[in-house]
Design an enzyme around this catalytic site. Structure first.
Site, PDB file in Angstrom:
ATOM      1  N   PRO A 116      23.609 -16.263  -3.986  1.00  5.39           N
ATOM      2  CA  PRO A 116      25.211 -16.022  -3.192  1.00  5.39           C
ATOM      3  C   PRO A 116      24.788 -14.638  -2.611  1.00  5.39           C
ATOM      4  O   PRO A 116      25.688 -14.101  -1.853  1.00  5.39           O
ATOM      5  CB  PRO A 116      26.167 -16.514  -3.250  1.00  5.39           C
ATOM      6  CG  PRO A 116      25.889 -16.430  -5.113  1.00  5.39           C
ATOM      7  CD  PRO A 116      24.520 -16.802  -5.070  1.00  5.39           C
ATOM      8  N   GLY A 117      24.010 -13.791  -3.458  1.00  2.31           N
ATOM      9  CA  GLY A 117      23.708 -12.329  -2.398  1.00  2.31           C
ATOM     10  C   GLY A 117      24.186 -11.300  -3.677  1.00  2.31           C
ATOM     11  O   GLY A 117      24.552  -9.960  -4.165  1.00  2.31           O
ATOM     12  N   ARG A 142      23.998 -21.849   1.488  1.00  4.23           N
ATOM     13  CA  ARG A 142      23.766 -20.540   0.366  1.00  4.23           C
ATOM     14  C   ARG A 142      23.802 -19.097   0.663  1.00  4.23           C
ATOM     15  O   ARG A 142      24.067 -18.180   0.513  1.00  4.23           O
ATOM     16  CB  ARG A 142      23.419 -20.569  -0.981  1.00  4.23           C
ATOM     17  CG  ARG A 142      23.736 -22.556  -2.110  1.00  4.23           C
ATOM     18  CD  ARG A 142      22.642 -22.386  -3.410  1.00  4.23           C
ATOM     19  NE  ARG A 142      22.191 -21.477  -3.599  1.00  4.23           N
ATOM     20  CZ  ARG A 142      22.140 -20.397  -4.464  1.00  4.23           C
ATOM     21  NH1 ARG A 142      23.610 -20.682  -5.270  1.00  4.23           N
ATOM     22  NH2 ARG A 142      21.799 -19.479  -5.521  1.00  4.23           N
ATOM     23  N   ASP A 164      11.218 -22.167   1.278  1.00  2.00           N
ATOM     24  CA  ASP A 164      10.863 -22.028   0.455  1.00  2.00           C
ATOM     25  C   ASP A 164       9.657 -21.298  -0.725  1.00  2.00           C
ATOM     26  O   ASP A 164       8.501 -21.439  -0.636  1.00  2.00           O
ATOM     27  CB  ASP A 164      10.021 -24.358   0.927  1.00  2.00           C
ATOM     28  CG  ASP A 164       9.849 -24.102  -1.045  1.00  2.00           C
ATOM     29  OD1 ASP A 164      10.003 -24.056  -1.919  1.00  2.00           O
ATOM     30  OD2 ASP A 164       9.534 -26.015  -0.733  1.00  2.00           O
ATOM     31  N   ASP A 181      14.975 -14.723  -9.473  1.00  2.00           N
ATOM     32  CA  ASP A 181      16.090 -15.367 -10.426  1.00  2.00           C
ATOM     33  C   ASP A 181      15.862 -16.992 -10.454  1.00  2.00           C
ATOM     34  O   ASP A 181      16.477 -17.251  -8.958  1.00  2.00           O
ATOM     35  CB  ASP A 181      17.185 -14.995 -10.539  1.00  2.00           C
ATOM     36  CG  ASP A 181      18.193 -15.432 -11.416  1.00  2.00           C
ATOM     37  OD1 ASP A 181      17.933 -16.055 -12.023  1.00  2.00           O
ATOM     38  OD2 ASP A 181      19.739 -15.030 -10.443  1.00  2.00           O
ATOM     39  N   CYS A 234      19.194 -17.953 -16.246  1.00  2.00           N
ATOM     40  CA  CYS A 234      19.741 -17.850 -17.637  1.00  2.00           C
ATOM     41  C   CYS A 234      19.908 -19.447 -18.092  1.00  2.00           C
ATOM     42  O   CYS A 234      20.753 -19.417 -18.373  1.00  2.00           O
ATOM     43  CB  CYS A 234      21.352 -18.279 -16.396  1.00  2.00           C
ATOM     44  SG  CYS A 234      21.250 -19.037 -15.318  1.00  2.00           S
TER      45      CYS A 234
END
Length: 296
Positions: A116-117, A142, A164, A181, A234
């Site tokens: 989201p930024g 998103r 994509d 990420d 993560c």
């Protein structure tokens, strides 16, 4: 407090003592962190305004602009500083992964899986709002959140692209910095999102690694000679991290691992000691993996 398969997985990966310490660490959510947004003023000015609102913070060394929140008179999202975009709520590990990419003013940067930024707004800050950032994400919903955050934080150099990342990217750009990420199993954020662990199986890890492998290969095509590709998740699984990097290096000999500065985590596994790993029980943040590759 964890699925049996995941307990066995952690013991096999870390050994019993470290696995137990990690799993016990997941019982305690990491402290909140904020990143001071110097696109809205000097760090000193913003720190003073934050202090005046009763937000107590502590600098996270040696990271830039990153602070641990010790206390606040009201929820951070209700403060004037938050509403004015003077700071962004962002985990220490996420701040670290973006800082590792080390973008400079006037560079061309690609932020893949950008919504989201958090990464885009920090990249623009490190670039002093000078240069070009192409921010790509698959989700239109998103990316609407991304647009809101980018405006809120005063970013003027980022362009959104809905596409994509497992397919060829829809632009012929050679970027100085590419940051990826990708979606992951989020096994490093069980302390913050405990329900997530009950939705996963061993098969989830394999499926996610396959997705990540497709994305990192596509990203490689858009790295300029001498440019860098920073890969982060993560997740603490080896399949989504070291195995991806190991396989990538074998199939892309033009890339080499480079040292990450600063070092605030543990070395990567499988001898990839130039990579960095962060764990909730050791580093008071989300579990994270970061690798930085340079194209020769």
């Amino acid at each position: 407090f964890h699925p049996t398969w995941f307990v066995k997985y952690c013991i096999a990966l870390f050994g019993r003592d470290q696995a137990v310490a990690f799993l016990e660490g997941n019982m305690h959510a990491p402290p909140p962190y904020i990143r001071i947004n110097t696109l809205k003023g000097s760090e000193e000015e913003i720190l003073q305004k934050i202090a005046n609102e009763g937000i107590r913070i502590e600098k996270v060394e040696p990271l830039k602009y990153t602070y641990k929140v010790l206390g606040s008179k009201r929820p951070l999202s209700k403060t004037a500083g938050y509403q004015q975009g003077l700071f962004y709520s962002q985990d220490k590990a996420s701040c670290f992964a973006t800082q590792v990419a080390d973008p400079k003013p006037d560079m061309t940067v690609l932020d893949i899986c950008a919504a989201p930024g958090a990464k885009t707004t920090y990249l623009a800050q490190l670039m002093q709002n000078q240069g070009i950032i192409g921010s790509l994400d698959f989700s239109r919903r998103r990316m609407n959140s991304w647009k809101t955050e980018v405006r809120h934080m005063g970013v003027t150099i980022a362009d959104p692209v809905i596409a994509d990342a497992t397919a060829p990217l829809p632009f012929n750009v050679k970027a100085d910095v590419v940051i990826l990420d990708p979606p992951c199993t989020s096994t490093g954020v069980f302390a913050k999102l405990p329900a997530a662990k009950w939705r996963l199986t061993l098969h989830s890890i394999e499926k996610m690694a396959e997705l990540q492998w497709g994305m990192i290969q596509r990203c490689a095509d858009n790295v300029a000679d001498g440019g860098t590709l920073t890969y982060s998740t993560c997740s603490i699984t080896v399949e989504e991290n070291e195995n991806i990097i190991e396989r990538f290096l074998k199939t892309h000999p033009e890339f080499t691992l480079v040292d990450i500065e600063p070092k605030i985590g543990d070395p990567g596994l499988k001898g990839l000691d130039k990579c960095q790993r962060l764990y909730p029980h050791l580093h008071q943040c989300n579990g994270f993996f970061i690798a930085k590759l340079q194209k020769q």
